[in-house]
Design an enzyme around this catalytic site. Structure first.
Site, mmCIF file in Angstrom:
data_model
loop_
_atom_site.group_PDB
_atom_site.id
_atom_site.type_symbol
_atom_site.label_atom_id
_atom_site.label_comp_id
_atom_site.label_asym_id
_atom_site.label_seq_id
_atom_site.Cartn_x
_atom_site.Cartn_y
_atom_site.Cartn_z
ATOM 1 C CG ASP A 308 -11.578 4.954 -11.779
ATOM 2 O OD1 ASP A 308 -10.228 5.253 -12.023
ATOM 3 O OD2 ASP A 308 -12.164 5.677 -10.749
HETATM 4 C C1 BGC Z 1 -9.880 7.809 -10.471
HETATM 5 C C2 BGC Z 1 -10.530 8.571 -11.376
HETATM 6 C C3 BGC Z 1 -9.280 8.927 -12.364
HETATM 7 C C4 BGC Z 1 -8.178 7.679 -12.694
HETATM 8 C C5 BGC Z 1 -7.005 7.870 -13.628
HETATM 9 C C6 BGC Z 1 -8.774 6.898 -10.456
HETATM 10 O O1 BGC Z 1 -8.165 6.411 -9.342
HETATM 11 O O2 BGC Z 1 -10.756 7.396 -9.577
HETATM 12 O O3 BGC Z 1 -11.124 9.723 -11.131
HETATM 13 O O4 BGC Z 1 -9.751 9.589 -13.733
HETATM 14 O O5 BGC Z 1 -7.765 7.245 -11.405
HETATM 15 O O6 BGC Z 1 -6.278 8.812 -13.142
#
Ligand code: BGC
Length: 773
Positions: A308
C-alpha cells in the site's frame, strides 16, 4: 506443458449456490516461456524498475495548469533511466475523461515500450464502479453490495466497472475491498462487504470474476486485473482509528480474515495489496509467514503482491522495525513484496540494487518478484495491446449501466423500522425533506468518488438526483420541499457543520404530512475520516428531536459510511431506512422505495450498535451475551445492538416452513443440502435473502454464537411459495483450533434459516494437516 498454478477451487466449488461455476486456472505455457525469455535479457536495474510503482503526479508537467501534460524530462528519468514498471492514481487528484486517460496512458506506454520493451501496468482505485473516470457508472459502495446479498449484482457491478475502466486504457483496479468491516469506529467500514467472512468471500469472488472475466490468463478487452485488499486484518484496529495496529489471534486470522483472500485467489485474483498496519506488533509488509508462506507457498499462487501507499518506508519511519529506508526495503522484499508503491520516490531502485549487490536480498527473490510482475503484464495482454481506443466502448456511462446501478442501490437499502406501515408514502403526500444529507449527491456516493475524499464530486455528477430532487420527481414538485436545518461545511473537515438553522426546518414542517429527515455523515476517505465519538452529530440529533415535537411523522434516513449511534432518535421516528452509501442512483432508489414502486430487500451486513461501549458482532462468543439472542428474527432479544446483522424489513411478509436436510449425520467430505419453503404471506411482490446460519453447540474452542454459511436471494409474488436450496460441505463447519489447524469435531450443529431450526450431527472428527481445507 500446462502446469497448475492457482489451485482450482474443488472445495469452494461446492460452497454456496452461485459458486458452482469455478473457472480452472492453469498457467499458460506460452506466457511462461515469454516470461523466461524476457527475464533472461533483463539487467538488474531493469528488473528492479519492474518492481517499482510511482504516482502519476510525479511525471506530470506541473507548469501546465489546464489539462494533462506529461513532463518529457520526468519520463526520461522515471522510465528512461530507472525503468519504472508501474504508475498509479488519478492525475491532479480528480477524475478525468476516458479520452484523457487514453492519451495519458498512450504516452506512458509508448515511452515504456521504447525504453524498456515492457509495457507499464497502470492501476487505479475504482472501488464502487468507475470512480475515477468522469462520466462512468457509480455503483453503491461495498457495504451496500453486501446488504443486497445478491451475488449476481456484485459480479455485474464489477463487470461494468471493468468495461468502463478499460475504456480509458486502465488495466488494473485496486478492488475489491474484502477487509472485514468489524469495527464501526473505523473510517473504512463502508468499503467492504460488511462484518462477515463468508459474505466477503462470496462477494469478493464474484467481484473478481466480474472484473477479470472467466480466464485470468487472458484478460480481454473488456476486463481488468483485480487487486484484493488489504491483506489482511485491516478492519479491526484496536483504537478504532485508521492505519493503527490490530491484535488478531492466529486462529481468527486464518478462519475469518484470510477467508475472502483464499476464495478470491483460488478463483484467479491476480494481485494483492497489503494492509498498511501491524498485527500483534508485526507490520503486514514485513510478515514472511503471511505473504510468502500462506499465499505463495501454501497455495502455489503465482500472482503479484503490491504494497500500500509508502508502506515500505513506514516500516522504518513509522513502525520502527527498520534502521533506515534501505533496511525497510530489505525486510519487505525478503518477506515477499513484489512491487513497491513508493509514490514519490525512486530511490527504492538505487537502494534495492545495493541490497542485491551486498547479498542482503538474493537474486532468486528479485527474479521471483519480476516473474510475477511480468506474468501480470502478459496475462493482461499489455505487450500486445498496451492501450485501447475509447471509441470501442459505446456503453460507457450508458443508461443501461445506470439502471443496473439503480437496481443494485434499490436492493441494498435497508428498511429498519416501519411503525403502523407509515411507508410506503401515498402520492399526494406533502413531504419535507430535511437534514444535511437531503440534497447532496456527494453524501450518496461517499469517498473514493471522482476525488479521494469525495469532496468536489458534484461537478462531475450534475445529471444525478439528490434525495430531494428524486423525491420531487417522484411525488411532484409542489409536494416536496427542502430545508436543511443542519448543513455541512463542504470545504472543511468531514464532520464540520455550519451554524444550525433548526427553527427553519421546524417551521417548514408545519405545512407537510411527513418529514423525511436525511442525516448521517459527510464524505471522507481513510485517516481523515477518524472519529472520537460514534454518536451521530449533536446538531443532527437535535434537528430530529425538534422536528419530532411537531407531531408530524418522521422517516429517518441514515446516509453514512459507518453505523453512527442513533438510539436516542430512533424512538422518535416512525420509519427508519439505512441507505448507507448507495451511489449516484441512491436518490432515485430511495424515492422508488418510499413510494412503494419497489420493495425493500436489503439486510444489514453489519451489527448496528446501540451504544458506544457495546460494539458486539453477530458471531460473538457465548459469554458476550448470556441472555440469548437466539434467532435471526428474535429482535426483542436482550442484546445491546440497535439492529442485528442480517436484519431488514419489507413491505410484505415472509413465512419460513419445513427446514430440512438431506442427511442428518455427516462427515467432512459430505455435501449437505438444506431446503426451506419460503412463502410470501403479504400482498406485495418482494425479494427475500434467505440466510442459513450454523451454531456449533460444543467445541474444544469456545464456538461462535452463529455463523453465516449460505445465502440465496429470491423473489416471490404475493401468496407464492418457493423451495430454497442451500448447500454446504461438511468441512465448511470446521474451525481453526489452537494449533492453527482446521478441525471439524464430532457433535451437533444447530442450523437456522428464518425461524426454522434443525440439527445436523458430525460423526467423525477430522483435523487437516495441510494449511487450508
Ligand atoms: C489506500 C489504498 C489505495 C492506495 C492507492 C492507499 O492510501 O489505503 O486502499 O488503493 O492508497 O490509491
Amino acid at each position: 506443458m500446462k502446469k497448475k498454478t492457482i489451485l482450482t477451487a474443488a472445495l469452494s466449488a461446492c460452497v454456496g449456490m452461485a459458486a458452482a461455476q469455478q473457472p480452472a486456472i492453469s498457467r499458460d505455457s506460452k506466457i511462461e516461456a515469454q516470461i523466461e525469455k524476457q527475464l533472461a535479457k533483463m539487467t538488474l536495474e531493469e528488473k528492479i524498475g519492474q518492481m517499482t510503482e510511482l504516482t502519476i503526479d510525479v511525471i506530470l508537467d506541473k507548469n501546465v495548469k489546464q489539462g494533462l501534460k506529461v513532463s518529457q524530462a520526468m519520463l526520461d528519468t522515471v522510465i528512461g533511466k530507472y525503468k519504472v514498471g508501474s504508475i498509479l492514481n488519478v492525475p491532479h487528484g480528480a477524475a478525468v475523461t476516458r479520452q484523457e486517460w487514453q492519451e495519458l496512458i498512450t504516452v506512458i506506454q509508448k515511452k515504456s515500450m521504447k525504453e524498456i520493451g515492457i509495457p507499464c501496468v497502470y492501476g487505479v482505485d475504482q472501488i464502487h464502479g468507475t470512480t475515477y473516470t468522469a462520466g462512468g457508472t457509480l455503483f453503491p459502495q461495498g457495504n451496500n453490495m453486501g446488504a443486497a446479498f445478491n451475488r449476481a449484482l456484485t459480479r455485474e457491478g464489477s463487470r461494468i466497472s471493468a468495461y468502463e475502466t478499460k475504456a480509458g486504457s486502465i488495466p488494473w483496479v485496486y478492488a475489491p475491498v474484502v477487509d472485514l468491516g468489524r469495527e464501526p469506529r473505523w473510517p473504512r467500514m463502508w468499503e467492504n462487504f460488511g462484518e462477515d467472512a463468508y459474505l466477503n468471500a462470496e462477494m469478493g469472488r464474484e467481484s473478481v470474476l466480474g472484473f477479470q472475466g472467466d480466464d485470468a490468463n487472458h484478460i480481454g478487452k473488456y476486463n481488468v486485473a483485480a487487486c484484493m485488499k488489504h491483506f489482511m486484518g485491516y478492519g479491526v484496529p484496536v483504537s478504532g482509528k485508521d492505519r493503527t495496529p490490530s491484535q488478531i489471534p492466529e486462529t481468527e486470522m486464518r478462519e475469518k480474515h484470510f477467508a475472502p483472500f483464499l476464495e478470491a485467489l483460488r478463483n484467479g485474483a491476480l494481485t494483492i495489496m497489503v494492509n498498511s498496519q501491524s498485527n500483534n506488533g508485526m507490520p503486514l509488509h514485513a510478515n514472511y509467514e503471511y505473504l510468502t508462506q500462506w499465499v505463495k507457498n501454501d497455495l502455489g499462487w503465482d500472482g503479484m503482491i503490491v504494497t500500500d501507499w509508502a508502506d515500505i518506508v513506514n516500516l522504518w519511519n513509522r513502525d520502527h522495525i527498520a534502521r533506515d529506508k534501505k533496511d525497510a526495503i530489505r525486510i519487505a522484499i525478503n518477506a515477499g513484496i513484489d512491487m513497491s508503491m513508493d509514490p514519490y520516490n525512486w530511490d527504492f531502485c538505487i537502494l534495492l540494487k545495493q541490497l542485491v549487490d551486498e547479498g542482503a536480498v538474493k537474486m532468486e527473490r528479485i527474479d521471483d518478484a519480476v516473474r510475477r510482475v511480468l506474468r501480470l503484464k502478459y496475462r493482461l495482454g499489455l505487450f500486445k495491446t498496451p492501450y485501447y481506443n475509447w471509441k470501442d466502448y459505446p456503453l460507457f456511462g450508458s443508461r443501461e449501466f445506470a439502471l443496473k446501478a439503480l437496481d443494485a442501490a434499490e436492493q441494498s437499502l435497508v428498511l429498519l423500522k416501519n411503525q403502523d406501515s407509515l411507508l410506503p408514502l401515498r402520492q399526494g403526500t406533502k413531504i419535507l425533506v430535511t437534514g444535511p444529507n437531503g440534497n447532496s449527491i456527494r453524501t450518496l456516493n461517499g469517498g473514493w468518488t471522482m476525488t479521494w475524499s469525495g469532496q468536489g464530486q458534484e461537478r462531475f455528477l450534475q445529471d444525478k438526483n439528490t434525495i430531494f430532487e428524486a423525491m420531487q420527481q417522484k411525488f411532484g414538485k409542489d409536494n416536496v420541499s427542502y430545508v436543511a436545518g443542519v448543513s455541512y461545511k463542504n470545504e472543511g473537515k468531514y464532520y464540520e457543520e455550519n451554524e444550525p438553522q433548526i427553527d427553519k426546518a421546524v417551521a417548514a414542517a408545519a405545512n407537510v404530512d411527513v418529514i423525511v429527515a436525511c442525516v448521517g455523515e459527510n464524505t471522507y476517505a481513510e485517516t481523515p475520516g477518524n472519529l472520537d465519538d460514534l454518536a451521530l452529530s449533536g446538531n443532527q440529533r437535535q434537528l430530529v428531536k425538534e422536528l419530532a415535537k411537531t407531531g408530524k411523522p418522521i422517516v429517518l434516513v441514515l446516509n453514512e459510511g459507518r453505523p453512527r449511534i442513533v438510539s436516542d432518535i430512533v424512538p422518535l421516528a416512525q420509519a427508519v431506512v439505512d441507505i448507507i452509501l448507495p451511489g449516484s442512483e441512491g436518490g432515485d432508489a430511495l424515492a422508488n422505495l418510499l413510494a412503494g414502486d419497489r420493495n425493500f430487500s436489503g439486510r444489514l451486513p453489519f451489527t448496528y450498535p446501540k451504544s458506544q461501549a457495546s460494539l458486539i458482532k453477530y458471531d460473538y462468543k457465548p459469554s458476550e451475551q448470556v441472555t440469548t439472542m437466539a434467532g435471526a428474527y428474535n429482535y426483542s432479544a436482550d442484546a445491546s445492538a440497535q439492529w442485528p446483522f442480517g436484519f431488514g424489513l419489507s413491505y410484505t411478509t415472509f413465512k419460513y416452513t419445513n427446514l430440512r436436510v438431506d442427511k442428518a449425520q455427516f462427515t467432512a467430505a459430505d455435501e449437505l443440502t438444506f431446503s426451506v419453503d419460503v412463502t410470501n404471506t403479504g400482498n406485495r411482490e418482494g425479494k427475500e435473502s434467505v440466510l442459513l446460519f450454523s451454531s456449533d453447540l460444543v467445541a474444544s474452542l469456545t464456538p461462535d454464537n452463529r455463523r453465516l454459511r449460505a445465502f440465496e436471494k429470491i423473489s416471490l409474488k404475493p401468496g407464492e411459495t418457493k423451495t430454497v436450496t442451500l448447500r454446504l460441505r461438511g468441512s465448511d463447519l470446521a474451525f481453526v483450533g489452537t494449533d492453527g489447524h482446521w478441525i471439524l469435531e464430532e457433535g451437533d450443529f444447530r442450523m437456522q434459516a428464518g425461524d426454522q431450526v434443525t440439527t445436523v450431527t458430525c460423526t467423525q472428527t477430522k483435523r487437516w494437516e495441510e494449511a487450508n481445507k
